[in-house]
Write a protein that holds these residues in place. Structure first.
Motif, PDB file in Angstrom:
ATOM      1  N   MET A   1      13.976  -1.177  -1.025  1.00 59.07           N
ATOM      2  CA  MET A   1      13.144  -0.173  -1.486  1.00 59.07           C
ATOM      3  C   MET A   1      11.760  -0.233  -0.566  1.00 59.07           C
ATOM      4  SD  MET A   1      11.742   1.241  -5.405  1.00 59.07           S
ATOM      5  CE  MET A   1      11.728  -0.475  -6.187  1.00 59.07           C
ATOM      6  N   SER A   2      11.570  -0.029   0.121  1.00 57.85           N
ATOM      7  CA  SER A   2      10.138  -0.487   0.235  1.00 57.85           C
ATOM      8  C   SER A   2       8.819  -0.303  -0.325  1.00 57.85           C
ATOM      9  CB  SER A   2       9.841   0.600   1.662  1.00 57.85           C
ATOM     10  OG  SER A   2       9.313   2.226   1.880  1.00 57.85           O
ATOM     11  N   SER A   3       7.577  -0.565   0.185  1.00 62.38           N
ATOM     12  CA  SER A   3       6.666  -0.913  -0.857  1.00 62.38           C
ATOM     13  C   SER A   3       6.295   0.436  -0.589  1.00 62.38           C
ATOM     14  CB  SER A   3       5.389  -1.076  -0.322  1.00 62.38           C
ATOM     15  OG  SER A   3       4.545  -0.817   0.888  1.00 62.38           O
ATOM     16  N   ILE A   4       4.900   1.668  -1.775  1.00 65.99           N
ATOM     17  CA  ILE A   4       4.871   2.743  -2.462  1.00 65.99           C
ATOM     18  C   ILE A   4       4.268   3.588  -0.834  1.00 65.99           C
ATOM     19  CG2 ILE A   4       4.941   2.932  -4.357  1.00 65.99           C
ATOM     20  CD1 ILE A   4       1.500   2.391  -4.981  1.00 65.99           C
ATOM     21  N   PHE A   5       2.819   2.607  -0.571  1.00 71.16           N
ATOM     22  CA  PHE A   5       2.757   2.625   0.977  1.00 71.16           C
ATOM     23  C   PHE A   5       3.206   2.260   2.093  1.00 71.16           C
ATOM     24  CE2 PHE A   5       0.398  -0.384  -1.639  1.00 71.16           C
ATOM     25  CZ  PHE A   5      -0.926  -0.031  -2.144  1.00 71.16           C
ATOM     26  N   ARG A   6       3.991   2.016   2.387  1.00 76.31           N
ATOM     27  CA  ARG A   6       4.746   2.240   3.322  1.00 76.31           C
ATOM     28  C   ARG A   6       5.613   3.515   3.187  1.00 76.31           C
ATOM     29  NH1 ARG A   6       8.255  -2.251   5.802  1.00 76.31           N
ATOM     30  NH2 ARG A   6       9.211  -1.305   8.107  1.00 76.31           N
ATOM     31  N   THR A   7       5.931   3.832   2.359  1.00 76.74           N
ATOM     32  CA  THR A   7       7.013   4.984   1.563  1.00 76.74           C
ATOM     33  C   THR A   7       6.144   6.565   2.285  1.00 76.74           C
ATOM     34  OG1 THR A   7       8.147   3.754   0.094  1.00 76.74           O
ATOM     35  CG2 THR A   7       7.904   6.695   0.241  1.00 76.74           C
ATOM     36  N   ALA A   8       5.105   6.264   1.830  1.00 74.18           N
ATOM     37  CA  ALA A   8       3.799   6.983   1.520  1.00 74.18           C
ATOM     38  C   ALA A   8       3.369   7.722   3.187  1.00 74.18           C
ATOM     39  CB  ALA A   8       2.935   7.377   0.947  1.00 74.18           C
ATOM     40  N   MET A   9       3.406   6.759   4.076  1.00 74.33           N
ATOM     41  CA  MET A   9       3.264   6.505   5.523  1.00 74.33           C
ATOM     42  C   MET A   9       3.861   7.029   6.453  1.00 74.33           C
ATOM     43  SD  MET A   9       0.255   3.737   6.207  1.00 74.33           S
ATOM     44  CE  MET A   9       0.153   4.282   7.689  1.00 74.33           C
TER      45      MET A   9
ATOM     46  N   HIS B   1      -1.291  -2.784  12.013  1.00 73.66           N
ATOM     47  CA  HIS B   1      -1.410  -5.133  12.352  1.00 73.66           C
ATOM     48  C   HIS B   1      -1.301  -4.843  12.196  1.00 73.66           C
ATOM     49  CE1 HIS B   1      -3.038  -8.374  13.025  1.00 73.66           C
ATOM     50  NE2 HIS B   1      -3.800  -8.436  14.435  1.00 73.66           N
ATOM     51  N   PRO B   2       0.502  -6.269  12.161  1.00 75.54           N
ATOM     52  CA  PRO B   2       0.934  -7.174  11.235  1.00 75.54           C
ATOM     53  C   PRO B   2       0.176  -7.766  10.071  1.00 75.54           C
ATOM     54  CG  PRO B   2       0.820  -7.807  14.034  1.00 75.54           C
ATOM     55  CD  PRO B   2       0.218  -6.663  13.742  1.00 75.54           C
ATOM     56  N   GLU B   3      -1.354  -8.788  10.403  1.00 73.18           N
ATOM     57  CA  GLU B   3      -1.310  -8.705   8.685  1.00 73.18           C
ATOM     58  C   GLU B   3      -1.635  -7.365   8.014  1.00 73.18           C
ATOM     59  OE1 GLU B   3      -2.131 -11.580   7.883  1.00 73.18           O
ATOM     60  OE2 GLU B   3      -1.026 -12.434   9.620  1.00 73.18           O
ATOM     61  N   LEU B   4      -1.665  -6.271   8.457  1.00 75.70           N
ATOM     62  CA  LEU B   4      -2.081  -5.204   7.231  1.00 75.70           C
ATOM     63  C   LEU B   4      -0.454  -4.156   6.699  1.00 75.70           C
ATOM     64  CD1 LEU B   4      -4.878  -2.785   9.648  1.00 75.70           C
ATOM     65  CD2 LEU B   4      -4.684  -3.705   6.956  1.00 75.70           C
ATOM     66  N   ARG B   5       0.152  -4.799   7.974  1.00 77.36           N
ATOM     67  CA  ARG B   5       1.393  -4.309   7.562  1.00 77.36           C
ATOM     68  C   ARG B   5       2.272  -5.210   6.593  1.00 77.36           C
ATOM     69  NH1 ARG B   5       3.026  -3.502  13.178  1.00 77.36           N
ATOM     70  NH2 ARG B   5       4.747  -4.850  12.753  1.00 77.36           N
ATOM     71  N   ARG B   6       1.580  -6.786   6.656  1.00 79.97           N
ATOM     72  CA  ARG B   6       1.956  -7.334   5.136  1.00 79.97           C
ATOM     73  C   ARG B   6       1.151  -6.932   4.014  1.00 79.97           C
ATOM     74  NH1 ARG B   6       1.823 -14.254   5.419  1.00 79.97           N
ATOM     75  NH2 ARG B   6       3.290 -14.465   3.020  1.00 79.97           N
ATOM     76  N   ARG B   7       0.583  -6.962   4.008  1.00 77.78           N
ATOM     77  CA  ARG B   7      -0.920  -5.917   3.421  1.00 77.78           C
ATOM     78  C   ARG B   7      -0.726  -5.343   1.988  1.00 77.78           C
ATOM     79  NH1 ARG B   7      -5.089  -6.572   0.099  1.00 77.78           N
ATOM     80  NH2 ARG B   7      -6.409  -4.519   0.107  1.00 77.78           N
ATOM     81  N   PHE B   8       0.363  -4.574   2.757  1.00 81.65           N
ATOM     82  CA  PHE B   8       0.564  -2.764   2.277  1.00 81.65           C
ATOM     83  C   PHE B   8       1.819  -3.291   1.986  1.00 81.65           C
ATOM     84  CE2 PHE B   8      -3.683  -1.987   3.603  1.00 81.65           C
ATOM     85  CZ  PHE B   8      -4.917  -1.530   2.064  1.00 81.65           C
TER      86      PHE B   8
ATOM     87  N   SER C   1      -8.981  -3.042   8.476  1.00 82.07           N
ATOM     88  CA  SER C   1      -8.929  -3.427   9.788  1.00 82.07           C
ATOM     89  C   SER C   1      -8.868  -4.942   9.696  1.00 82.07           C
ATOM     90  CB  SER C   1      -9.549  -3.256  10.924  1.00 82.07           C
ATOM     91  OG  SER C   1     -10.861  -3.536  11.174  1.00 82.07           O
ATOM     92  N   PHE C   2      -8.272  -5.592  10.598  1.00 85.32           N
ATOM     93  CA  PHE C   2      -7.832  -7.178  10.367  1.00 85.32           C
ATOM     94  C   PHE C   2      -8.209  -7.844  11.710  1.00 85.32           C
ATOM     95  CE2 PHE C   2      -5.874 -11.476  11.236  1.00 85.32           C
ATOM     96  CZ  PHE C   2      -6.156 -12.080  10.593  1.00 85.32           C
ATOM     97  N   ASP C   3      -9.583  -8.950  11.379  1.00 82.62           N
ATOM     98  CA  ASP C   3      -9.885  -9.029  12.657  1.00 82.62           C
ATOM     99  C   ASP C   3      -9.466 -10.920  13.211  1.00 82.62           C
ATOM    100  OD1 ASP C   3     -12.420 -10.413  14.203  1.00 82.62           O
ATOM    101  OD2 ASP C   3     -13.873 -10.385  13.221  1.00 82.62           O
TER     102      ASP C   3
END
Length: 231
Positions: free
Chosen positions: A1-9, A18-25, A177-179
């Motif tokens: 089961m993926s995260s709710i954000f991954r499912t919604a997008m 960005h990979p860091e945003l993927r981890r956070r969400f 975003s990720f800097d």
């Protein structure tokens, strides 16, 4: 089961972040991780001119339920807690509890998020009692940042389920975003009423740390006092 954000997008859009945003969400019950961000909001602002006295009562009222921010400031210490859990109705939920160390004392801006109707959006319950619900649409920008826009706003209490008139609410736009240069997340939030203009917002940066949900759990005071079942 993926995260709710991954499912919604959807997989394609989520993969463009960005990979860091993927981890956070990806924070969720499946990942087993929670995320805590700590940083500084360079600016917490309210609308100017005639807008300010108009919105002041709403900001003050919202502040009693951890909705909105009744004060402004610069270089405000900031914490955001994203912790997944199952709510009373069995839905995967992620907290977005933001604490601002504003002049006069800390203020919280609470939200809890669940997968929205149709699974193509996220439903954002605001405040300690989930009286306000907003449908959020998430998209990936060309630079790998995340754009979140709010849609319909509803007020729910007991048998009451009303769409909030556009005159009384603002449309939220969140850019995260990720800097890579600083290793920090950048966030900018703007809430604008289409009739009177900008209402409030904040912008700044924070660093994120992750921890196992099973070890940390949901600390006392993080979950809402009341939970709303309607999607």
């Amino acid at each position: 089961m993926s995260s709710i954000f991954r499912t919604a997008m959807g997989e394609a859009a989520f993969g463009r972040l960005h990979p860091e945003l993927r981890r956070r969400f990806s924070v969720g019950l499946d990942s087993g991780e929670l995320c805590v961000g700590r940083g500084v909001m360079e600016r917490v602002w309210h609308g100017r001119g005639l807008v300010r006295p108009l919105i002041r009562p709403f900001l003050a009222l919202g502040g009693t339920r951890n909705i909105l921010l009744p004060r402004t400031g610069r270089d405000v210490p900031f914490t955001i807690e994203n912790v997944p859990y199952l709510d009373s109705y069995g839905r995967e939920t992620v907290t977005f509890v933001r604490t601002f160390a504003l002049p006069g004392g800390p203020r919280r801006f609470d939200a809890t998020m669940v997968l929205g109707p149709g699974r193509g959006s996220v439903l954002d319950y605001l405040g300690t009692h989930q009286h306000l619900a907003s449908e959020l649409r998430l998209s990936a920008e060309p630079d790998g940042s995340l754009l979140i826009r709010s849609g319909e706003h509803r007020f729910r209490e007991g048998p009451v389920d009303l769409r909030v008139p556009e005159l009384l609410v603002g449309d939220a736009e969140v850019r995260e975003s990720f800097d890579e240069r600083t290793g920090r997340f950048r966030i900018r939030v703007r809430v604008v009423n289409r009739y009177v203009g900008p209402l409030f917002g904040y912008e700044g940066s924070f660093a994120a740390t992750y921890a196992p949900v099973r070890e940390r759990g949901v600390r006392p005071g993080l979950r809402p006092v009341r939970e709303e079942v309607r999607a």
